[in-house]
Scaffold this motif. Structure first.
Motif, short mmCIF file in Angstrom:
data_model
loop_
_atom_site.label_atom_id
_atom_site.label_comp_id
_atom_site.label_asym_id
_atom_site.label_seq_id
_atom_site.Cartn_x
_atom_site.Cartn_y
_atom_site.Cartn_z
N MET A 196 6.44 7.71 1.84
CA MET A 196 6.28 6.58 0.90
C MET A 196 6.68 6.98 -0.52
SD MET A 196 2.92 4.59 2.21
CE MET A 196 3.04 3.45 3.60
N LEU A 197 6.33 8.19 -0.93
CA LEU A 197 6.69 8.61 -2.28
C LEU A 197 8.19 8.89 -2.37
CD1 LEU A 197 3.66 10.78 -3.47
CD2 LEU A 197 4.00 8.32 -3.60
N LEU A 200 9.82 5.54 -2.57
CA LEU A 200 9.70 4.92 -3.89
C LEU A 200 10.84 5.40 -4.79
CD1 LEU A 200 8.19 3.31 -6.08
CD2 LEU A 200 6.69 5.29 -6.39
N TYR A 201 11.18 6.66 -4.67
CA TYR A 201 12.34 7.18 -5.41
C TYR A 201 13.62 6.52 -4.89
CZ TYR A 201 15.85 10.31 -7.30
OH TYR A 201 16.93 10.81 -7.96
N GLU A 202 13.77 6.49 -3.57
CA GLU A 202 15.04 6.06 -2.99
C GLU A 202 15.33 4.58 -3.22
OE1 GLU A 202 15.50 6.52 1.30
OE2 GLU A 202 17.64 6.93 0.98
N VAL A 203 14.32 3.72 -3.17
CA VAL A 203 14.61 2.29 -3.31
C VAL A 203 15.04 1.95 -4.73
CG1 VAL A 203 13.18 1.46 -1.39
CG2 VAL A 203 12.19 1.59 -3.67
N ASP A 204 14.75 2.82 -5.67
CA ASP A 204 15.19 2.60 -7.04
C ASP A 204 16.06 3.74 -7.53
OD1 ASP A 204 14.29 0.11 -7.88
OD2 ASP A 204 12.24 0.86 -8.11
N ASN A 463 -8.03 -0.77 2.89
CA ASN A 463 -7.30 -0.97 1.62
C ASN A 463 -5.86 -0.48 1.72
OD1 ASN A 463 -9.33 -2.23 0.19
ND2 ASN A 463 -10.17 -0.33 -0.65
N SER A 464 -5.64 0.52 2.55
CA SER A 464 -4.26 1.00 2.71
C SER A 464 -3.44 -0.01 3.50
CB SER A 464 -4.21 2.37 3.36
OG SER A 464 -4.48 2.28 4.75
N ALA A 465 -4.09 -0.77 4.38
CA ALA A 465 -3.36 -1.83 5.10
C ALA A 465 -2.92 -2.90 4.10
CB ALA A 465 -4.23 -2.43 6.19
N LEU A 466 -3.80 -3.24 3.17
CA LEU A 466 -3.44 -4.21 2.13
C LEU A 466 -2.26 -3.68 1.31
CD1 LEU A 466 -4.74 -6.97 1.38
CD2 LEU A 466 -6.24 -5.61 2.79
N MET A 467 -2.32 -2.40 0.94
CA MET A 467 -1.23 -1.83 0.13
C MET A 467 0.07 -1.73 0.92
SD MET A 467 -2.16 -1.36 -3.04
CE MET A 467 -2.74 -3.01 -2.76
N GLY A 468 -0.04 -1.42 2.21
CA GLY A 468 1.16 -1.38 3.05
C GLY A 468 1.79 -2.76 3.17
N TRP A 582 -3.40 6.70 1.78
CA TRP A 582 -3.92 5.48 1.16
C TRP A 582 -3.47 5.41 -0.30
CZ3 TRP A 582 -9.61 6.51 3.14
CH2 TRP A 582 -9.60 6.48 4.54
N ASN A 583 -3.46 6.55 -0.98
CA ASN A 583 -3.01 6.52 -2.37
C ASN A 583 -1.50 6.37 -2.49
OD1 ASN A 583 -5.57 7.04 -3.99
ND2 ASN A 583 -3.98 7.50 -5.51
N ALA A 584 -0.76 6.81 -1.46
CA ALA A 584 0.71 6.73 -1.56
C ALA A 584 1.19 5.27 -1.70
CB ALA A 584 1.37 7.42 -0.38
N PRO A 585 0.72 4.34 -0.85
CA PRO A 585 1.18 2.96 -1.07
C PRO A 585 0.62 2.37 -2.37
CG PRO A 585 -0.44 3.02 0.70
CD PRO A 585 -0.09 4.46 0.38
#
Ligand code: 9MR
Ligand code: 9MR
Length: 601
Positions: A196-197, A200-204, A463-468, A582-585
């Protein structure tokens, strides 16, 4: 006599109790997104609301939209829409005479959260001292945990009676991130967090977040993007978990239930050990440097091997042109891991050990799909394109948000966003993500708290499901430019930052009622006044209505509904642990929300 007008003080006096709200994102809102609030109220007649500025003047007003009974919260709710009001400032919302806490309308609302949420990963680093100047203060500084983690394999009889022969080597697996409140380091869960991290770099990639120097890190200023500095820390650890070439090991082949397992000699070279962790559970608190338990490598699994293949393939294309030697090292490891997984497709993670979590998964179709997609995106090899098309998940609708056990969507996201993917493949992947986002929009409209999660069943790490889900919605917004997806992404963020029946911000240090007592062996203030509480930016697992694994949460079982099954207690590891996946998303979504919605690309 001069009349003294003290509107703000008068308003403060009305009190800002926790129920019945208004419940809203405790930070506030970006000017350019939806701005929703919820009140719990039994009546069905619309209620008047006013938006008050800092001086207590009414700047907007309206009436609530009654929604009725909401099964996930057990509340009867009314919804409030402030979206049209977009002037930056500090405000309070008054509903039916009841005034809530102050919040902001601010284009930079998410900048501090994105930065703090990323800093969690620095603070979870194993193998190095955590320094006050990067950790936000002396209370979070600590000595290095497990600084020379040179370990061999578990040997002897496990809890189910399997007799493990051990292995004839040691690996230096120093570094990486501790998983959560425990100090295990797991390749399976490390994989999704790292992905995920890196994503985050790759999509931008044209304008990546966290440019060099933006984050609080020892590597800041080294000429490399700070997000990549952090991901490299974990990538190196995953690479170190790979079994040496040609190594034969006795492993459980095929589904074998609870064990004892029948072990078969296989060529395990290129596979990844499932985890490195303590022989026995340590107590809370235990600072990483004070861990006296024996650390051991646990048997390789096909799932861990595919996590390594996927993330190392992703690493190879991201680092190309930044550090070519590292990119090549990643590519070689990815190729070996992928071959090893094809050779050993059904070696499931052994479960009967004390001292660490299981991360067991009996369906690896999605892990194989993910790794294939990553290797295809990196190499463009036609054989891999073929293998993708043969996988049933290539055309099946996406189930839901990605999770440590369900990684298909990660492959789809890569096909939809990485350069080097055939345009037809890219378009198909985007269509599947948008179809999922449409289902999430539908859930959003059916939910009383207006969140893209309509189920009443909240499971461990909800909460990680919400963030995903917020990630999927953010991607759909990027692909289409349609602001409805972004508003639903904001809805998910609003929920974890306080728009919920508990009026709880699940993130430490953010909001008027933040997370205080996570299950964590170092941020263990609840157990020992000398230990710190959590640094800002850490996300609790959140409501869990499906399992109550320890005595503190057990009394809630059968007595709470969905979103209300939560407790801010450090003993409640099924409800209030923190974790890298969970913190990654949270980092991904908070970072996405630091920017305005761009035109589709
Ligand atoms: O502290 C552990 C936590 O990190 C894990 O998520 C959880 C589930 O694997 O287990 C916790 O450890 C407990 C163990 O499972 C049972 N004995 C008490 C341990 C500490 O609370
Ligand atoms: O996140 C995991 C969750 O999906 C599982 O239901 C739960 C019980 O198996 O374990 C969670 O993972 C924990 C891991 O086993 C050990 N480190 C802490 C993780 C978060 O609680």
């Amino acid at each position: 006599m001069k009349r003294i007008v003290l509107p703000l003080i008068a308003l403060l006096g009305i009190g800002a109790s926790d129920a019945p709200g208004p419940h809203l994102n405790q930070l506030g809102f970006r000017p350019d997104t939806a701005k929703r609030a919820i009140v719990a109220a039994s009546g069905s007649a619309p209620l008047p609301w006013q938006l008050l500025d800092e001086a207590g003047r009414v700047v907007a007003e309206g009436r609530t939209t009654p929604f009725g009974a909401d099964a996930a919260s057990g509340d009867k709710v009314h919804q409030i829409d402030l979206t049209r009001y977009a002037t930056p400032g500090t405000y309070r919302l008054r509903v039916d005479g009841h005034v809530g806490h102050p919040f902001a309308i601010d284009a930079k609302l998410y900048d501090p959260l994105a930065r703090a949420a990323l800093n969690f990963f620095y603070q979870q680093r194993a193998g190095v001292a955590i320094e006050a100047r990067f950790a936000g203060g002396p209370q979070w500084a600590r000595a290095a945990g497990h600084p020379k983690e040179v370990v061999t394999c578990f040997k002897g009889i496990d809890l189910a009676g399997t007799d493990w022969p051990g292995c004839p080597y040691t690996l230096d697996v120093t570094g990486g991130w501790y998983d959560a409140g425990d100090q295990g380091k797991y390749v399976v869960n490390g994989g999704i967090a790292l992905w995920m991290l890196q994503n985050l770099y790759e999509v931008d990639a044209s304008q990546p977040p966290f440019p060099d120097g933006a984050a609080a890190l020892p590597e800041a200023g080294n000429g490399v993007n700070d997000l990549l500095d952090e991901t490299r820390w974990e990538m190196r650890f995953l690479l170190a978990m790979q079994v040496p070439d040609g190594q034969k090991l006795a492993l459980p082949v095929g589904q074998q239930g609870r064990g004892p397992y029948r072990l078969t000699m296989v060529d395990a070279g290129g596979m990844a050990h499932h985890k490195v962790a303590d022989r026995n559970w340590t107590r809370l608190p235990t600072a990483p440097a004070d861990d006296r338990e024996e650390r051991l490598l646990y048997p390789p699994s096909t799932a861990a091997t595919l996590n390594l293949a996927a993330t190392a393939a992703q690493c190879a294309r991201i680092w190309r042109g930044i550090d070519d030697a590292f990119a090549r090292r990643c590519l070689v490891a990815a190729g070996k891991a992928y071959q090893a997984a094809l050779r050993n497709p059904d070696i499931y993670a052994a479960q009967a050990f004390n001292g660490s979590g299981g991360y067991g998964d009996n369906d690896l179709t999605d892990e194989l799909y993910w790794a294939t997609a990553e290797l295809y995106a990196t190499t463009g090899m036609p054989e891999l394109a073929e293998a993708l098309r043969r996988n049933p998940l290539h055309t099946a609708p996406l189930h839901g948000e990605p999770s440590w056990a369900g990684t298909a969507a990660l492959g789809t996201i890569t096909l939809a966003t990485a350069t080097g993917v055939m345009p037809s493949e890219r378009a198909a992947a985007r269509a599947r993500l948008i179809a999922l986002a449409d289902r999430l929009l539908d859930e959003d409209s059916r939910s009383g708290y207006h969140i893209p999660f309509a189920s009443t069943a909240y499971s461990w790490g909800s909460n990680s499901a919400l963030m995903g889900r917020a990630m999927i919605l953010a991607l759909a917004a990027r692909f289409t430019g349609d602001p409805r997806y972004r508003d639903a992404e904001v809805d998910a963020m609003d929920y974890v930052l306080g728009r919920n029946p508990l009026d709880q911000s699940y993130v430490s240090g953010f909001g008027w009622k933040p997370l205080k007592n996570p299950h964590h062996r170092f941020w263990a203030h609840q157990f020992d006044a000398k230990m710190p509480g959590p640094p800002p930016g850490v996300l609790s697992g959140g409501a869990n209505s499906t399992s109550f694994p320890e005595p503190v949460s057990a009394p809630m079982k059968g007595r709470c509904v969905g979103q209300r099954c939560w407790i801010d207690d450090a003993r409640a590891y099924g409800h209030n642990e923190v974790a890298i996946n969970w913190n990654a998303p949270l980092v991904w979504v908070a970072s996405d929300l630091t920017r305005p919605l761009a035109q589709p690309r």
